[in-house]
Motif scaffolding. Structure first.
Motif, mmCIF file in Angstrom:
data_model
loop_
_atom_site.group_PDB
_atom_site.id
_atom_site.type_symbol
_atom_site.label_atom_id
_atom_site.label_comp_id
_atom_site.label_asym_id
_atom_site.label_seq_id
_atom_site.Cartn_x
_atom_site.Cartn_y
_atom_site.Cartn_z
ATOM 1 N N THR A 15 4.663 -27.406 33.694
ATOM 2 C CA THR A 15 4.670 -26.092 33.046
ATOM 3 C C THR A 15 3.558 -26.050 32.015
ATOM 4 N N VAL A 16 2.724 -25.037 32.090
ATOM 5 C CA VAL A 16 1.657 -24.854 31.102
ATOM 6 C C VAL A 16 1.827 -23.482 30.465
ATOM 7 N N ASN A 17 1.962 -23.463 29.116
ATOM 8 C CA ASN A 17 2.002 -22.222 28.348
ATOM 9 C C ASN A 17 0.666 -22.087 27.623
ATOM 10 N N MET A 18 -0.148 -21.128 28.048
ATOM 11 C CA MET A 18 -1.515 -20.994 27.538
ATOM 12 C C MET A 18 -1.728 -19.609 26.945
ATOM 13 N N GLY A 19 -2.221 -19.567 25.689
ATOM 14 C CA GLY A 19 -2.479 -18.281 25.048
ATOM 15 C C GLY A 19 -3.707 -18.316 24.169
ATOM 16 N N GLY A 20 -4.311 -17.151 23.974
ATOM 17 C CA GLY A 20 -5.498 -17.059 23.128
ATOM 18 C C GLY A 20 -5.232 -17.431 21.685
ATOM 19 N N ILE A 21 -4.020 -17.156 21.202
ATOM 20 C CA ILE A 21 -3.639 -17.525 19.837
ATOM 21 C C ILE A 21 -2.666 -18.693 19.850
#
Length: 515
Positions: free
Chosen positions: A442-448
């Motif tokens: 599982t990868v949770n990726m965000g700009g912030i």
């Protein structure tokens, strides 16, 4: 038979008394000047030049003067409010730095041998630090912008008591304008109650200002019962450190940092736990994968303040930060330009990597900036790996990516924070760095931020970095206002299909976690 009469005159009695008195005085003088085994004959070294005032400080002219200061403080003389000045640069390997390098002063390095002073100070454990656990230095030591060179230590002994390794063992006074070049090695099998290694001072409750360190520290310890704190300037700080810089490369499986290993606020000390305008240029690393913090400035910041500090060195380990490993104190106006990375090893989902701090807890990071690339594993952020406090007006320009070929249960990766935990806040902060992650469970990726908890806040933030990930299941979101407030994004992300894994990707946050 006539008996011979013997008469003793008053003059003869007087002469006999004089002889007896002279013998008694001679015995007393001899006793006072006898040096027991292992003690140093300070009479042979001579007295310090100067009177110890600010106008006429005690002069440290030769190596023997440094040793005498160490022995005197060890015997209980703190030199409170007395002034010292380093008159010449000193090299422990150079004959010119000694009054007489062939004279024996006792077993200074504790190896059981009584060698000449140069041999004593350059073999075995080396120089006996100025100040002990119970007897601290309380004077003012001015290095006069001069260097003490080849102050080397090789610690391989087993002890029950605390070991203090450094030029000063315990400082409660002031040390300033001093440069120390040193090689420090702790044997892997060394043991003891606790080991503190700081090139300027093992422990500091006073002030260290405008000091510099160069060289190397290697301190990998196998004994799990040993508490080790390793740093370029001071291992444990309760006082104040200003305008100082470390260029030592540090390799250790203990708590480690370029400036201070552990920074602690003591309410009884004025301006306690303050670190201001310090710089680390040395590499701080380990290769054994322990859970001890590693950082450029402070490994474990316990309520202290870190202000206007910079890290340029590479930081490697399991829990790593450019400025701090873990901090419960505020970090203000700091910058990191060094590469930050977790180790390439099996993940336990407990790794943290942040440009400024690995974990900020109930404290604030404000007006800080990261430009270094960050290569992390489970919690990866341009400013912090995990935010449990506040991040205000901060900026990331470094590239963020996941360590290749390491499979994790969950990866949280974000331009400002990998994970924005319960009650945390990110405000008025910007990301310009690109964000990349290979396929994982599982990868949770965000700009912030990667993972955004429901009772935390993201407001007035801006993402300008592009994102790139891959997975079998891709879940995008473009929320800028619903769960966060007044956020903007001037860049987007791309995702490619793979055979397994899930990717939660968003221009502000990757995944929203309900509480």
């Amino acid at each position: 038979m006539r008996k011979k009469r013997v008469s003793i005159s008053v003059f003869q009695i007087f002469i006999a008394l004089i002889i007896i008195i002279a013998l008694i005085i001679g015995i007393i003088v001899v006793k006072k000047n006898v040096v027991s085994i292992g003690e140093i004959n300070t009479k042979k070294m001579g007295d310090f030049a100067g009177s110890g005032t600010s106008q006429d400080p005690y002069k440290i002219e030769k190596v023997e003067d440094i040793v005498k200061l160490s022995e005197n403080v060890k015997s209980g003389k703190s030199y409170k409010d007395c002034y010292f000045e380093l008159s010449n640069k000193l090299d422990f390997q150079s004959e010119e730095s000694y009054k007489n390098s062939n004279v024996k002063y006792g077993d200074l390095n504790g190896d059981g041998q009584n060698d000449d002073i140069k041999t004593e100070l350059t073999t075995g454990k080396g120089f006996p630090a100025i100040g002990t656990e119970n007897c601290a230095f309380e004077g003012i030591f001015n290095g006069n912008d001069k260097t003490i060179k080849n102050l080397n230590f090789n610690v391989s002994e087993n002890r029950e008591e605390t070991m203090l390794v450094g030029l000063f063992g315990n400082n409660k006074g002031k040390i300033l304008n001093l440069k120390v070049v040193s090689e420090i090695v702790l044997d892997e099998n060394v043991s003891g109650k606790a080991i503190y290694v700081g090139t300027i001072a093992a422990k500091n409750s006073g002030i260290i200002q405008a000091c510099k360190t160069e060289g190397n520290i290697t301190a990998n310890i196998n004994d799990e019962n040993v508490q080790g704190e390793i740093a370029g300037i001071t291992a444990e700080n309760y006082g104040k450190i200003l305008d100082s810089a470390n260029s030592m490369n540090i390799i250790s499986n203990q708590l480690k940092a370029g400036i201070v290993a552990k920074n602690i606020v003591d309410e009884s000390i004025e301006e306690s736990g303050e670190i201001t305008n310090c710089t680390n240029d040395g590499k701080v690393s380990e290769n054994t994968g322990t859970m001890y913090f590693a950082a450029g400035i402070v490994a474990d910041n316990q309520n202290g303040s870190i202000t206007s500090c910079n890290n340029n060195g590479k930081i490697e380990g399991k829990i790593v930060g450019g400025i701090a490993g873990k901090s419960t104190g505020n970090i203000v106006a700091c910058q990191n330009a060094g590469m930050i990375n977790n180790l390439k090893e099996d993940s336990k989902d407990e790794e943290y990597a942040g440009g400024i701090c690995a974990i900020i807890d109930m404290a604030t990071i404000e007006n800080s900036k990261n430009t270094g690339d960050i290569l992390g594993t489970t919690n990866v952020g341009g400013i912090v790996g995990e935010n449990k406090g506040k991040i205000l007006q901060s900026k990331n320009e470094g590239k963020l990516s996941k360590v290749e070929e390491v499979i994790c249960r969950t990866v949280n990766i974000g331009g400002i924070a990998g994970k924005n935990s319960s009650s945390a806040r990110i405000s008025n902060s910007k990301n310009y760095g690109s964000i990349e992650s290979e396929t994982d469970t599982t990868v949770n990726m965000g700009g912030i931020c990667g993972l955004f908890y429901g009772d935390s806040e993201i407001e007035y933030c801006e993402n300008n970095g592009g994102m790139n990930g891959s997975a079998k299941d891709i879940i995008p979101n473009e929320d800028k206002d619903e769960k966060c407030t007044s956020c903007t994004s001037n860049n987007g992300g791309s995702a490619s299909l793979d055979e397994f894994g899930q990717l939660n990707i968003g221009i502000i946050y990757g995944k929203f976690q309900e509480i």
